[in-house]
Design a protein around this motif. Structure first.
Motif, PDB file in Angstrom:
ATOM      1  N   GLY A   1     -19.013  11.129 -38.846  1.00  0.00           N
ATOM      2  CA  GLY A   1     -19.497  12.315 -38.152  1.00  0.00           C
ATOM      3  C   GLY A   1     -18.345  13.087 -37.538  1.00  0.00           C
ATOM      4  O   GLY A   1     -17.255  12.534 -37.326  1.00  0.00           O
ATOM      5  N   SER A   2     -18.569  14.364 -37.255  1.00  0.00           N
ATOM      6  CA  SER A   2     -17.501  15.187 -36.683  1.00  0.00           C
ATOM      7  C   SER A   2     -17.999  16.087 -35.561  1.00  0.00           C
ATOM      8  O   SER A   2     -17.315  17.031 -35.181  1.00  0.00           O
ATOM      9  CB  SER A   2     -16.857  16.046 -37.783  1.00  0.00           C
ATOM     10  N   GLY A   3     -19.189  15.784 -35.031  1.00  0.00           N
ATOM     11  CA  GLY A   3     -19.740  16.561 -33.926  1.00  0.00           C
ATOM     12  C   GLY A   3     -19.223  16.074 -32.583  1.00  0.00           C
ATOM     13  O   GLY A   3     -18.225  15.337 -32.501  1.00  0.00           O
ATOM     14  N   PRO A   4     -19.893  16.447 -31.493  1.00  0.00           N
ATOM     15  CA  PRO A   4     -19.398  16.096 -30.158  1.00  0.00           C
ATOM     16  C   PRO A   4     -19.389  14.605 -29.878  1.00  0.00           C
ATOM     17  O   PRO A   4     -18.489  14.114 -29.187  1.00  0.00           O
ATOM     18  CB  PRO A   4     -20.367  16.833 -29.222  1.00  0.00           C
ATOM     19  N   VAL A   5     -20.356  13.858 -30.408  1.00  0.00           N
ATOM     20  CA  VAL A   5     -20.372  12.409 -30.189  1.00  0.00           C
ATOM     21  C   VAL A   5     -19.181  11.764 -30.897  1.00  0.00           C
ATOM     22  O   VAL A   5     -18.513  10.885 -30.345  1.00  0.00           O
ATOM     23  CB  VAL A   5     -21.699  11.800 -30.674  1.00  0.00           C
ATOM     24  N   ALA A   6     -18.896  12.209 -32.111  1.00  0.00           N
ATOM     25  CA  ALA A   6     -17.744  11.689 -32.847  1.00  0.00           C
ATOM     26  C   ALA A   6     -16.434  12.053 -32.143  1.00  0.00           C
ATOM     27  O   ALA A   6     -15.516  11.228 -32.057  1.00  0.00           O
ATOM     28  CB  ALA A   6     -17.746  12.234 -34.275  1.00  0.00           C
ATOM     29  N   LEU A   7     -16.344  13.279 -31.649  1.00  0.00           N
ATOM     30  CA  LEU A   7     -15.132  13.688 -30.938  1.00  0.00           C
ATOM     31  C   LEU A   7     -14.914  12.825 -29.709  1.00  0.00           C
ATOM     32  O   LEU A   7     -13.798  12.348 -29.454  1.00  0.00           O
ATOM     33  CB  LEU A   7     -15.236  15.164 -30.546  1.00  0.00           C
ATOM     34  N   GLY A   8     -15.968  12.613 -28.925  1.00  0.00           N
ATOM     35  CA  GLY A   8     -15.829  11.741 -27.762  1.00  0.00           C
ATOM     36  C   GLY A   8     -15.382  10.353 -28.156  1.00  0.00           C
ATOM     37  O   GLY A   8     -14.593   9.711 -27.451  1.00  0.00           O
ATOM     38  N   CYS A   9     -15.834   9.874 -29.315  1.00  0.00           N
ATOM     39  CA  CYS A   9     -15.479   8.535 -29.776  1.00  0.00           C
ATOM     40  C   CYS A   9     -14.000   8.443 -30.142  1.00  0.00           C
ATOM     41  O   CYS A   9     -13.318   7.500 -29.746  1.00  0.00           O
ATOM     42  CB  CYS A   9     -16.357   8.157 -30.967  1.00  0.00           C
ATOM     43  N   VAL A  10     -13.488   9.418 -30.901  1.00  0.00           N
ATOM     44  CA  VAL A  10     -12.074   9.325 -31.298  1.00  0.00           C
ATOM     45  C   VAL A  10     -11.162   9.500 -30.091  1.00  0.00           C
ATOM     46  O   VAL A  10     -10.079   8.894 -30.031  1.00  0.00           O
ATOM     47  CB  VAL A  10     -11.735  10.336 -32.411  1.00  0.00           C
ATOM     48  N   LEU A  11     -11.595  10.306 -29.122  1.00  0.00           N
ATOM     49  CA  LEU A  11     -10.786  10.450 -27.913  1.00  0.00           C
ATOM     50  C   LEU A  11     -10.743   9.134 -27.132  1.00  0.00           C
ATOM     51  O   LEU A  11      -9.685   8.751 -26.603  1.00  0.00           O
ATOM     52  CB  LEU A  11     -11.347  11.571 -27.041  1.00  0.00           C
ATOM     53  N   GLU A  12     -11.863   8.440 -27.061  1.00  0.00           N
ATOM     54  CA  GLU A  12     -11.879   7.162 -26.359  1.00  0.00           C
ATOM     55  C   GLU A  12     -11.071   6.106 -27.110  1.00  0.00           C
ATOM     56  O   GLU A  12     -10.368   5.288 -26.491  1.00  0.00           O
ATOM     57  CB  GLU A  12     -13.320   6.705 -26.142  1.00  0.00           C
ATOM     58  N   LEU A  13     -11.158   6.101 -28.430  1.00  0.00           N
ATOM     59  CA  LEU A  13     -10.335   5.167 -29.210  1.00  0.00           C
ATOM     60  C   LEU A  13      -8.854   5.435 -28.955  1.00  0.00           C
ATOM     61  O   LEU A  13      -8.059   4.498 -28.811  1.00  0.00           O
ATOM     62  CB  LEU A  13     -10.658   5.298 -30.698  1.00  0.00           C
ATOM     63  N   HIS A  14      -8.481   6.702 -28.882  1.00  0.00           N
ATOM     64  CA  HIS A  14      -7.087   7.052 -28.587  1.00  0.00           C
ATOM     65  C   HIS A  14      -6.702   6.577 -27.191  1.00  0.00           C
ATOM     66  O   HIS A  14      -5.611   6.027 -26.986  1.00  0.00           O
ATOM     67  CB  HIS A  14      -6.902   8.562 -28.713  1.00  0.00           C
ATOM     68  N   ARG A  15      -7.588   6.776 -26.225  1.00  0.00           N
ATOM     69  CA  ARG A  15      -7.287   6.318 -24.859  1.00  0.00           C
ATOM     70  C   ARG A  15      -7.042   4.818 -24.822  1.00  0.00           C
ATOM     71  O   ARG A  15      -6.203   4.330 -24.065  1.00  0.00           O
ATOM     72  CB  ARG A  15      -8.446   6.673 -23.911  1.00  0.00           C
ATOM     73  N   ARG A  16      -7.752   4.082 -25.683  1.00  0.00           N
ATOM     74  CA  ARG A  16      -7.603   2.622 -25.723  1.00  0.00           C
ATOM     75  C   ARG A  16      -6.435   2.152 -26.582  1.00  0.00           C
ATOM     76  O   ARG A  16      -6.253   0.949 -26.746  1.00  0.00           O
ATOM     77  CB  ARG A  16      -8.914   1.994 -26.224  1.00  0.00           C
ATOM     78  N   GLY A  17      -5.681   3.093 -27.126  1.00  0.00           N
ATOM     79  CA  GLY A  17      -4.462   2.709 -27.837  1.00  0.00           C
ATOM     80  C   GLY A  17      -4.480   2.878 -29.332  1.00  0.00           C
ATOM     81  O   GLY A  17      -3.469   2.613 -29.992  1.00  0.00           O
ATOM     82  N   ALA A  18      -5.587   3.311 -29.909  1.00  0.00           N
ATOM     83  CA  ALA A  18      -5.641   3.506 -31.357  1.00  0.00           C
ATOM     84  C   ALA A  18      -4.733   4.673 -31.746  1.00  0.00           C
ATOM     85  O   ALA A  18      -4.773   5.737 -31.124  1.00  0.00           O
ATOM     86  CB  ALA A  18      -7.065   3.765 -31.815  1.00  0.00           C
ATOM     87  N   THR A  19      -3.927   4.481 -32.780  1.00  0.00           N
ATOM     88  CA  THR A  19      -3.040   5.539 -33.260  1.00  0.00           C
ATOM     89  C   THR A  19      -3.432   6.043 -34.646  1.00  0.00           C
ATOM     90  O   THR A  19      -2.846   6.997 -35.139  1.00  0.00           O
ATOM     91  CB  THR A  19      -1.591   5.039 -33.307  1.00  0.00           C
ATOM     92  N   ASN A  20      -4.416   5.393 -35.273  1.00  0.00           N
ATOM     93  CA  ASN A  20      -4.846   5.773 -36.615  1.00  0.00           C
ATOM     94  C   ASN A  20      -6.363   5.616 -36.705  1.00  0.00           C
ATOM     95  O   ASN A  20      -6.867   4.493 -36.784  1.00  0.00           O
ATOM     96  CB  ASN A  20      -4.154   4.905 -37.668  1.00  0.00           C
ATOM     97  N   VAL A  21      -7.079   6.734 -36.631  1.00  0.00           N
ATOM     98  CA  VAL A  21      -8.538   6.725 -36.713  1.00  0.00           C
ATOM     99  C   VAL A  21      -8.948   7.663 -37.843  1.00  0.00           C
ATOM    100  O   VAL A  21      -8.491   8.805 -37.913  1.00  0.00           O
ATOM    101  CB  VAL A  21      -9.183   7.192 -35.391  1.00  0.00           C
ATOM    102  N   ARG A  22      -9.807   7.163 -38.723  1.00  0.00           N
ATOM    103  CA  ARG A  22     -10.296   7.985 -39.832  1.00  0.00           C
ATOM    104  C   ARG A  22     -11.701   8.493 -39.511  1.00  0.00           C
ATOM    105  O   ARG A  22     -12.532   7.742 -39.005  1.00  0.00           O
ATOM    106  CB  ARG A  22     -10.312   7.165 -41.128  1.00  0.00           C
ATOM    107  N   VAL A  23     -11.925   9.766 -39.810  1.00  0.00           N
ATOM    108  CA  VAL A  23     -13.212  10.405 -39.544  1.00  0.00           C
ATOM    109  C   VAL A  23     -13.821  10.837 -40.873  1.00  0.00           C
ATOM    110  O   VAL A  23     -13.195  11.582 -41.636  1.00  0.00           O
ATOM    111  CB  VAL A  23     -13.048  11.625 -38.610  1.00  0.00           C
ATOM    112  N   VAL A  24     -15.015  10.360 -41.150  1.00  0.00           N
ATOM    113  CA  VAL A  24     -15.729  10.728 -42.372  1.00  0.00           C
ATOM    114  C   VAL A  24     -16.555  11.969 -42.090  1.00  0.00           C
ATOM    115  O   VAL A  24     -17.490  11.941 -41.279  1.00  0.00           O
ATOM    116  CB  VAL A  24     -16.641   9.582 -42.856  1.00  0.00           C
ATOM    117  N   THR A  25     -16.220  13.088 -42.742  1.00  0.00           N
ATOM    118  CA  THR A  25     -16.924  14.342 -42.521  1.00  0.00           C
ATOM    119  C   THR A  25     -16.856  15.196 -43.777  1.00  0.00           C
ATOM    120  O   THR A  25     -15.846  15.202 -44.481  1.00  0.00           O
ATOM    121  CB  THR A  25     -16.333  15.118 -41.335  1.00  0.00           C
TER     122      THR A  25
END
Length: 296
Positions: free
Chosen positions: A130-154
């Motif tokens: 997903g690439s809507g607001p819920v997905a955006l909040g998710c990738v931002l939180e993953l980044h906050r937790r240290g993720a440097t490589n997140v793939r988004v299916v859209t």
């Protein structure tokens, strides 16, 4: 002697959008009851509200912002409604927080609380559907937790979520799979198909009431399936704490220009025409839409 009956005051009043017969209708502004704050802005949740359009008539809305001093209070009440600042589920910002940060942090808060329940897993390489607001909040939180490589299916070309740190957008139907897959679009079956055997499947987006995930598939694949609803087994302090952490991260770590590029402010009087675009290609590209009710 007759006993006096007391009626509890409703927690909000004066909704501005009513869904009826598959369309959004603007309601007139009403006065602000004593003890309530005026609804100044409200946040659109496209997937949920698109589903509500096809249901019975109802007041529309996900989250409305009212101002107390120099801070915002966000409450889960209909668009533009006045509300009691002590409303259950309300969160407060720090003084001076921008509307964009206040809105984005609300979606990141959802992922923060959901990821707290996910078993220990490698975050790098996570797959977010997903690439809507819920997905955006998710990738931002993953980044906050240290993720440097997140793939988004859209399927959206040049999706704004691709500007988030560490994000790579991939098209549906490709070879991408993951050990940690998070559905942020309300489509558990699609996300499950991308989860490798023994992996973790997180359900962050709200699925349809009729959506199913066959138990035999979960059994054979050995998946760990985690419901990531933000209010599951939650204390009030944890709810506010997750929101404050998210807002502080956005303010301190990301450029204001980047945050603004993910949000579009729309005058509240234009809400009906925007609702009409939710199911098509003409809807705003920005993941987060904020209605402005201050002059509507």
């Amino acid at each position: 002697m007759m006993s006096q009956r007391t009626t509890a005051r409703p927690p909000h009043a004066g909704a501005r959008i009513r869904l009826r017969a598959g369309a959004a209708h603007l309601l007139p502004a009403a006065g602000v009851p004593e003890g309530m704050v005026a609804g100044a802005f409200s946040v659109l949740s496209p997937g949920t509200e698109r589903r509500h359009l096809t249901g019975p008539g109802r007041d529309a809305g996900y989250m409305t912002l009212g101002q107390t001093g120099e801070a915002w209070v966000l409450a889960p009440v209909p668009h533009g409604a006045a509300f009691d600042p002590a409303h259950q589920g309300a969160v407060r910002t720090s003084p001076g927080t921008s509307v964009e940060v206040a809105a984005l942090a609300r979606f990141q808060q959802m992922a923060h609380l959901g990821l707290d329940r996910v078993p220990a897993a490698e975050l790098d390489g996570a797959l977010v559907v997903g690439s809507g607001p819920v997905a955006l909040g998710c990738v931002l939180e993953l980044h906050r937790r240290g993720a440097t490589n997140v793939r988004v299916v859209t399927s959206r070309r040049h999706a704004p979520i691709g500007r988030a740190p560490g994000v790579t957008c991939v098209a549906p139907g490709g070879p991408a799979t993951g050990r940690l897959v998070i559905d942020a679009a309300g489509d558990p079956l699609r996300a499950a198909a991308l989860t490798v055997p023994g992996g973790v499947l997180g359900l962050l987006g709200t699925p349809e009431a009729t959506a199913t995930l066959p138990a035999v598939e979960v059994h054979r694949a050995g998946w760990t399936v985690v419901g990531m609803h933000e209010l599951a087994a939650l204390s009030t302090d944890a709810y506010q704490g997750a929101y404050s952490t998210s807002a502080a991260f956005l303010t301190d770590r990301l450029a204001p220009e980047l945050l603004a590029s993910w949000c579009r402010r729309v005058p509240g009087v234009r809400a009906p025409e925007l609702y009409a675009l939710l199911g098509g290609a003409g809807r705003p590209a920005e993941p987060v839409v904020v209605f402005d009710w201050r002059t509507a």
